[in-house]
Design a protein around this motif. Structure first.
Motif, PDB file in Angstrom:
ATOM      1  N   ALA A  26      -4.068   5.843  -9.447  1.00 54.56           N
ATOM      2  CA  ALA A  26      -5.144   4.897  -8.756  1.00 54.56           C
ATOM      3  C   ALA A  26      -4.064   3.707  -8.435  1.00 54.56           C
ATOM      4  CB  ALA A  26      -6.363   5.118  -9.476  1.00 54.56           C
ATOM      5  N   GLU A  27      -3.811   2.942  -9.460  1.00 58.67           N
ATOM      6  CA  GLU A  27      -3.174   1.627  -9.349  1.00 58.67           C
ATOM      7  C   GLU A  27      -2.206   1.956  -8.399  1.00 58.67           C
ATOM      8  OE1 GLU A  27      -2.244  -2.354  -9.338  1.00 58.67           O
ATOM      9  OE2 GLU A  27      -4.054  -1.264  -9.737  1.00 58.67           O
ATOM     10  N   GLU A  28      -1.112   2.659  -8.476  1.00 61.08           N
ATOM     11  CA  GLU A  28      -0.031   3.003  -7.212  1.00 61.08           C
ATOM     12  C   GLU A  28      -0.609   3.121  -5.929  1.00 61.08           C
ATOM     13  OE1 GLU A  28       3.416   5.874  -6.324  1.00 61.08           O
ATOM     14  OE2 GLU A  28       2.521   6.134  -8.361  1.00 61.08           O
ATOM     15  N   MET A  29      -1.640   3.808  -5.879  1.00 61.20           N
ATOM     16  CA  MET A  29      -2.140   4.086  -4.528  1.00 61.20           C
ATOM     17  C   MET A  29      -2.902   2.855  -4.046  1.00 61.20           C
ATOM     18  SD  MET A  29      -1.091   7.199  -3.765  1.00 61.20           S
ATOM     19  CE  MET A  29      -2.389   7.265  -2.312  1.00 61.20           C
ATOM     20  N   ARG A  30      -3.609   2.204  -4.912  1.00 66.04           N
ATOM     21  CA  ARG A  30      -4.019   0.728  -4.455  1.00 66.04           C
ATOM     22  C   ARG A  30      -3.258  -0.273  -3.988  1.00 66.04           C
ATOM     23  NH1 ARG A  30      -4.665  -4.115  -5.245  1.00 66.04           N
ATOM     24  NH2 ARG A  30      -2.982  -3.697  -6.886  1.00 66.04           N
ATOM     25  N   ARG A  31      -2.105  -0.148  -4.322  1.00 66.91           N
ATOM     26  CA  ARG A  31      -1.160  -1.096  -4.212  1.00 66.91           C
ATOM     27  C   ARG A  31      -0.693  -0.855  -2.705  1.00 66.91           C
ATOM     28  NH1 ARG A  31       0.818  -1.050  -9.525  1.00 66.91           N
ATOM     29  NH2 ARG A  31       2.136   0.739  -8.940  1.00 66.91           N
ATOM     30  N   HIS A  32      -0.455   0.568  -2.660  1.00 60.33           N
ATOM     31  CA  HIS A  32      -0.056   1.267  -1.212  1.00 60.33           C
ATOM     32  C   HIS A  32      -0.938   0.807  -0.014  1.00 60.33           C
ATOM     33  CE1 HIS A  32       3.614   3.504  -2.415  1.00 60.33           C
ATOM     34  NE2 HIS A  32       2.906   3.814  -3.081  1.00 60.33           N
ATOM     35  N   ALA A  33      -2.253   0.962  -0.505  1.00 62.32           N
ATOM     36  CA  ALA A  33      -3.403   0.724   0.341  1.00 62.32           C
ATOM     37  C   ALA A  33      -3.535  -0.746   0.715  1.00 62.32           C
ATOM     38  CB  ALA A  33      -4.733   1.110  -0.294  1.00 62.32           C
ATOM     39  N   GLU A  34      -3.269  -1.880  -0.329  1.00 59.48           N
ATOM     40  CA  GLU A  34      -3.021  -3.113  -0.070  1.00 59.48           C
ATOM     41  C   GLU A  34      -1.907  -3.213   0.724  1.00 59.48           C
ATOM     42  OE1 GLU A  34      -3.288  -6.757  -3.049  1.00 59.48           O
ATOM     43  OE2 GLU A  34      -1.795  -5.421  -3.667  1.00 59.48           O
ATOM     44  N   ALA A  35      -0.899  -2.823   0.596  1.00 60.37           N
ATOM     45  CA  ALA A  35       0.238  -3.263   1.603  1.00 60.37           C
ATOM     46  C   ALA A  35      -0.175  -2.687   3.072  1.00 60.37           C
ATOM     47  CB  ALA A  35       1.512  -2.248   1.213  1.00 60.37           C
ATOM     48  N   ASP A  36      -0.762  -1.396   3.199  1.00 61.47           N
ATOM     49  CA  ASP A  36      -1.259  -0.937   4.594  1.00 61.47           C
ATOM     50  C   ASP A  36      -2.054  -1.841   4.993  1.00 61.47           C
ATOM     51  OD1 ASP A  36       0.393   1.264   4.014  1.00 61.47           O
ATOM     52  OD2 ASP A  36      -1.299   2.572   3.736  1.00 61.47           O
ATOM     53  N   ALA A  37      -3.114  -2.270   4.298  1.00 62.40           N
ATOM     54  CA  ALA A  37      -4.217  -3.499   4.813  1.00 62.40           C
ATOM     55  C   ALA A  37      -3.463  -4.636   5.445  1.00 62.40           C
ATOM     56  CB  ALA A  37      -5.107  -3.878   3.558  1.00 62.40           C
ATOM     57  N   ALA A  38      -2.513  -5.027   4.521  1.00 63.89           N
ATOM     58  CA  ALA A  38      -1.678  -6.266   5.009  1.00 63.89           C
ATOM     59  C   ALA A  38      -1.053  -6.107   6.375  1.00 63.89           C
ATOM     60  CB  ALA A  38      -0.846  -6.798   3.994  1.00 63.89           C
ATOM     61  N   ALA A  39      -0.376  -5.043   6.327  1.00 68.91           N
ATOM     62  CA  ALA A  39       0.300  -4.779   7.467  1.00 68.91           C
ATOM     63  C   ALA A  39      -0.443  -4.640   8.761  1.00 68.91           C
ATOM     64  CB  ALA A  39       1.131  -3.446   7.517  1.00 68.91           C
ATOM     65  N   ALA A  40      -1.929  -3.952   8.631  1.00 71.84           N
ATOM     66  CA  ALA A  40      -2.930  -3.693   9.684  1.00 71.84           C
ATOM     67  C   ALA A  40      -3.455  -5.240   9.987  1.00 71.84           C
ATOM     68  CB  ALA A  40      -4.099  -2.773   9.049  1.00 71.84           C
ATOM     69  N   GLY A  41      -3.442  -6.072   9.069  1.00 71.42           N
ATOM     70  CA  GLY A  41      -3.885  -7.497   9.408  1.00 71.42           C
ATOM     71  C   GLY A  41      -3.115  -8.092  10.274  1.00 71.42           C
ATOM     72  N   SER A  42      -1.837  -7.845  10.165  1.00 69.44           N
ATOM     73  CA  SER A  42      -0.839  -8.713  10.822  1.00 69.44           C
ATOM     74  C   SER A  42      -0.462  -8.222  12.369  1.00 69.44           C
ATOM     75  CB  SER A  42       0.684  -8.851  10.100  1.00 69.44           C
ATOM     76  OG  SER A  42       1.043  -7.415   9.889  1.00 69.44           O
ATOM     77  N   ALA A  43      -1.073  -6.964  12.418  1.00 67.13           N
ATOM     78  CA  ALA A  43      -0.904  -6.082  13.711  1.00 67.13           C
ATOM     79  C   ALA A  43      -1.963  -6.653  14.753  1.00 67.13           C
ATOM     80  CB  ALA A  43      -0.801  -4.855  13.703  1.00 67.13           C
ATOM     81  N   GLU A  44      -1.777  -7.226  16.119  1.00 61.24           N
ATOM     82  CA  GLU A  44      -2.885  -7.421  16.790  1.00 61.24           C
ATOM     83  C   GLU A  44      -3.485  -6.248  17.515  1.00 61.24           C
ATOM     84  OE1 GLU A  44      -1.803 -10.467  19.710  1.00 61.24           O
ATOM     85  OE2 GLU A  44      -0.539 -11.648  18.072  1.00 61.24           O
ATOM     86  N   GLY A  45      -4.954  -6.396  17.731  1.00 61.29           N
ATOM     87  CA  GLY A  45      -5.434  -5.244  18.453  1.00 61.29           C
ATOM     88  C   GLY A  45      -5.740  -3.901  17.769  1.00 61.29           C
ATOM     89  N   LEU A  46      -5.827  -3.907  16.491  1.00 61.81           N
ATOM     90  CA  LEU A  46      -6.057  -2.876  15.916  1.00 61.81           C
ATOM     91  C   LEU A  46      -7.753  -2.773  15.627  1.00 61.81           C
ATOM     92  CD1 LEU A  46      -3.309  -2.515  13.332  1.00 61.81           C
ATOM     93  CD2 LEU A  46      -3.637  -1.159  15.328  1.00 61.81           C
ATOM     94  N   GLY A  47      -8.411  -3.762  15.576  1.00 58.42           N
ATOM     95  CA  GLY A  47      -9.804  -3.595  15.447  1.00 58.42           C
ATOM     96  C   GLY A  47     -10.317  -3.119  14.003  1.00 58.42           C
ATOM     97  N   VAL A  48     -10.907  -1.946  14.176  1.00 59.10           N
ATOM     98  CA  VAL A  48     -11.709  -1.075  13.355  1.00 59.10           C
ATOM     99  C   VAL A  48     -10.522  -0.654  12.312  1.00 59.10           C
ATOM    100  CG1 VAL A  48     -12.639   1.429  13.280  1.00 59.10           C
ATOM    101  CG2 VAL A  48     -13.855  -0.466  13.853  1.00 59.10           C
ATOM    102  N   SER A  49      -9.511   0.056  13.029  1.00 58.81           N
ATOM    103  CA  SER A  49      -8.492   0.438  11.985  1.00 58.81           C
ATOM    104  C   SER A  49      -8.072  -0.539  10.887  1.00 58.81           C
ATOM    105  CB  SER A  49      -7.264   0.918  12.903  1.00 58.81           C
ATOM    106  OG  SER A  49      -6.558  -0.055  13.304  1.00 58.81           O
ATOM    107  N   HIS A  50      -8.112  -1.607  11.070  1.00 57.39           N
ATOM    108  CA  HIS A  50      -7.786  -2.459   9.794  1.00 57.39           C
ATOM    109  C   HIS A  50      -8.801  -2.230   8.569  1.00 57.39           C
ATOM    110  CE1 HIS A  50      -6.660  -5.993   7.671  1.00 57.39           C
ATOM    111  NE2 HIS A  50      -7.795  -6.488   7.650  1.00 57.39           N
ATOM    112  N   ALA A  51      -9.930  -1.853   8.899  1.00 59.03           N
ATOM    113  CA  ALA A  51     -11.137  -1.791   7.891  1.00 59.03           C
ATOM    114  C   ALA A  51     -10.720  -0.415   6.889  1.00 59.03           C
ATOM    115  CB  ALA A  51     -12.525  -1.428   8.345  1.00 59.03           C
ATOM    116  N   HIS A  52     -10.038   0.553   7.577  1.00 52.93           N
ATOM    117  CA  HIS A  52      -9.587   1.738   6.681  1.00 52.93           C
ATOM    118  C   HIS A  52      -8.761   1.418   5.577  1.00 52.93           C
ATOM    119  CE1 HIS A  52     -11.691   4.720   9.499  1.00 52.93           C
ATOM    120  NE2 HIS A  52     -11.546   3.754  10.320  1.00 52.93           N
TER     121      HIS A  52
END
Length: 87
Positions: A26-52
């Motif tokens: 679970a901790e490994e998957m949380r780190r992956h999701a955290e990295a995904d959230a950071a990448a989504a946050g830096s991309a413009e125009g993603l809107g709702v997909s950033h919440a996932h």
């Protein structure tokens, strides 16, 4: 939650191993999701997909914390039973 179901069939030592594996996964998957959230946050125009990815990060943090709490419960039960008490 399927990892919780067969708990009554496991020996206490194996139960602890399973919970430790669950917590690590679970901790490994949380780190992956955290990295995904950071990448989504830096991309413009993603809107709702950033919440996932954020939801995934919270989910895996909760699963990790649940596994840790269950390990604490197992340790407390073993301590209450004492040595040589079938536990």
């Amino acid at each position: 939650m399927p990892r919780l179901c067969p708990g009554h069939l496991l020996e206490p030592e194996r139960m602890c191993e399973v919970r430790c594996e669950q917590r690590e996964f679970a901790e490994e998957m949380r780190r992956h999701a955290e990295a995904d959230a950071a990448a989504a946050g830096s991309a413009e125009g993603l809107g709702v997909s950033h919440a996932h990815p954020q939801v995934g990060e919270r989910y895996y943090a909760c699963e990790r914390d649940l596994a840790a709490a269950m390990l604490d419960d197992i340790e407390a039960l073993a301590a209450a039973r004492g040595p040589g008490d079938g536990g």
